[in-house]
Scaffold this active site. Structure first.
Site, short mmCIF file in Angstrom:
data_model
loop_
_atom_site.label_atom_id
_atom_site.label_comp_id
_atom_site.label_asym_id
_atom_site.label_seq_id
_atom_site.Cartn_x
_atom_site.Cartn_y
_atom_site.Cartn_z
CG HIS A 161 37.88 21.48 18.31
ND1 HIS A 161 38.22 22.45 17.38
CD2 HIS A 161 38.88 20.56 18.23
CE1 HIS A 161 39.34 22.11 16.78
NE2 HIS A 161 39.78 20.96 17.27
CG HIS A 173 35.82 19.30 15.13
ND1 HIS A 173 36.06 20.47 14.48
CD2 HIS A 173 37.03 18.90 15.57
CE1 HIS A 173 37.35 20.75 14.51
NE2 HIS A 173 37.96 19.82 15.18
CG HIS A 178 44.02 18.79 19.91
ND1 HIS A 178 44.05 17.71 19.07
CD2 HIS A 178 43.04 19.59 19.43
CE1 HIS A 178 43.13 17.86 18.12
NE2 HIS A 178 42.49 18.99 18.32
CG HIS A 209 43.34 18.68 10.76
ND1 HIS A 209 44.33 17.87 11.24
CD2 HIS A 209 43.10 19.58 11.74
CE1 HIS A 209 44.67 18.26 12.46
NE2 HIS A 209 43.95 19.31 12.78
CE1 TYR A 245 45.93 18.87 16.37
CE2 TYR A 245 47.16 16.96 15.58
CZ TYR A 245 45.95 17.61 15.80
OH TYR A 245 44.78 16.99 15.45
CD GLU A 296 43.66 21.65 15.83
OE1 GLU A 296 42.70 21.27 16.53
OE2 GLU A 296 43.82 21.30 14.64
FE LIG Z 1 41.44 19.80 16.65
#
Ligand SMILES: [Fe+2]
Ligand code: FES
Lengths: 308, 99
Positions: free
Chosen positions: A153, A200, A215, A247, A256, A266
């Site tokens: 992503h 996501h 990222h 997260h 990161y 990431e």
């Molecule tokens: Fe991410």
């Protein structure tokens, strides 16, 4: 869930300061497989990806993102989404087949946040080192460098993310999975959108300056592999921004870090599976810290200020 | 390994920086993460831009979006990509973002 329409993130084209140095970084540190080279661009895929490439590096003397592309089901879907975008008032451009190696025609358009987004339906399936018949679970390339299993992503920074959300939801068939509210309790600071059952496929943070990259994320299989990635980053003097940590949003584990041109990437693991009927998760402004970094419980200054 | 003294103007805080680390990372690793803004440490994001007021350095490749050839000629550089070769005086000089 019967998946059709927009299938998944398919490629990211990144600007890099020096192409040869970046080829070395993405091959030997990130552990991607180089699949092509043409002019000032180099092409890479992860060991478990079938299609010809998911990351394209362009030697540009600066950092940032050129465009982010999604693969769609087939040619008819591409034509339909192109017509739908035009009917919605979005100008599109057809990039000829072969402009990206082993890739068919792409439909490119700019979204309200200032990013170039693409749809395409054809990319040569070069396969994995394991093959498609009686495959072993992994291969030598799975242990070379960080060795993610796929490009997963992207998180993009720009203005007008409510317009971006409307386009992705109303035209491209995405749905909102999580969002972080600003203090007014109405405006979103950030949105996480999915076109699949992933938590996501693309995310946006509201930012005055348009067209920026926060990222590109690469998927790892386990928390242990996230720790191994952190070891490899330190062995190779990679600039780490945050992590290893978790997260709150998506519940994924993460590091990161920055590539050798300053583009953040990431190494991500996990994130729950979701479906379009599940109501979005809301984070309030006073809990933005744990939403982003669950253990530190606060944003580092670089989260909002440092992007390319 | 040789170390040099890097002074950050106008406050005048000083940091002992080895020539094996960039000016930015040298400052950061000596407790100066608030003296010059730390970003990507890789020459791409521009937040660590400084003007060198005194001293010498060697510089690696930097983003042209934040550091033009003209900037470099005027001693303006990305401190994460420059290594000290003498004592230095630098002043943070972030480039305004395009809005
Ligand atoms: Fe991410
Ligand atoms: S910290 Fe990003 S350019 Fe120096």
């Amino acid at each position: 869930m019967a998946m059709s329409g927009v299938l998944r993130p398919g490629h990211m084209q990144l600007k890099v300061l020096d192409l040869e140095e970046s080829i070395d970084f993405y091959t030997n540190v990130v552990g991607l497989i180089q699949t092509g080279r043409e002019g000032d661009r180099a092409y890479f895929k992860a060991w478990d990806e079938r299609d010809h490439h998911s990351l394209v590096l362009r030697g540009a003397g600066e950092a940032g993102m050129d465009f982010f592309g999604f693969k769609v089901t087939d040619d008819a879907t591409l034509a339909k989404l192109e017509a739908d975008l035009n009917a919605y008032g979005v100008t599109t451009e057809r990039i000829p087949a072969g402009d990206l190696l082993e890739t068919g025609e792409r439909v490119r358009f700019e979204i309200a946040s200032g990013h170039q987004i693409e749809l395409y339906s054809q990319k040569t399936a070069v396969g994995t080192p394991m093959g498609d018949t009686n495959p072993p679970p992994w291969c030598a390339a799975a242990e070379q460098g960080i060795a993610p299993i796929r490009m997963d992503h992207a998180l993009l920074y720009g203005p007008d993310i409510e317009k971006v959300q409307a386009l992705f939801v109303d035209v491209l068939g995405f749905y909102l999975v999580e969002h972080i509210l600003l203090e007014d309790g109405e405006t979103d600071l950030a949105i996480w959108l999915s076109c699949s059952t992933k938590a996501h496929d693309i995310a946006f943070v509201r930012n005055e300056e348009p067209g920026k990259l926060h990222h590109t994320a690469f998927l790892l299989e386990s928390w242990e592999k996230v720790l191994r990635a952190a070891d490899l980053m330190s062995m190779n003097q990679v600039s780490i921004d945050m992590g290893p940590t978790r997260h709150g949003v998506t519940r994924g584990t993460t590091i990161y870090a920055f590539d050798n041109s300053g583009n953040r990437f990431e190494t991500f693991c996990g994130g729950y599976a979701t479906y379009p009927d599940i109501p979005p998760i809301t984070w309030t402004w006073d809990e933005v810290g744990p939403a982003v970094f669950y253990h530190d419980r606060q944003l580092n200054p670089a989260f909002l200020d440092v992007y390319t | 390994m040789t170390a040099y003294t890097v002074t950050v103007a106008p406050e005048g805080r000083t940091f002992r920086c080895p020539d094996t680390k960039s000016i930015l990372v040298g400052i950061e690793h000596n407790g100066g993460a608030d003296a010059v803004q730390v970003g990507c440490r890789s020459g791409g994001c521009g937040v660590c831009r400084v003007e060198v007021l005194e001293g010498t350095y060697t510089a690696k490749r930097m983003s042209k979006a934040f550091c033009t050839d003209d900037d470099v000629a005027h001693g303006i550089l990305l401190s994460c990509r420059a290594y000290p070769t003498s004592d230095l005086v630098v002043r943070p000089c972030p480039k305004p973002r395009d809005h």
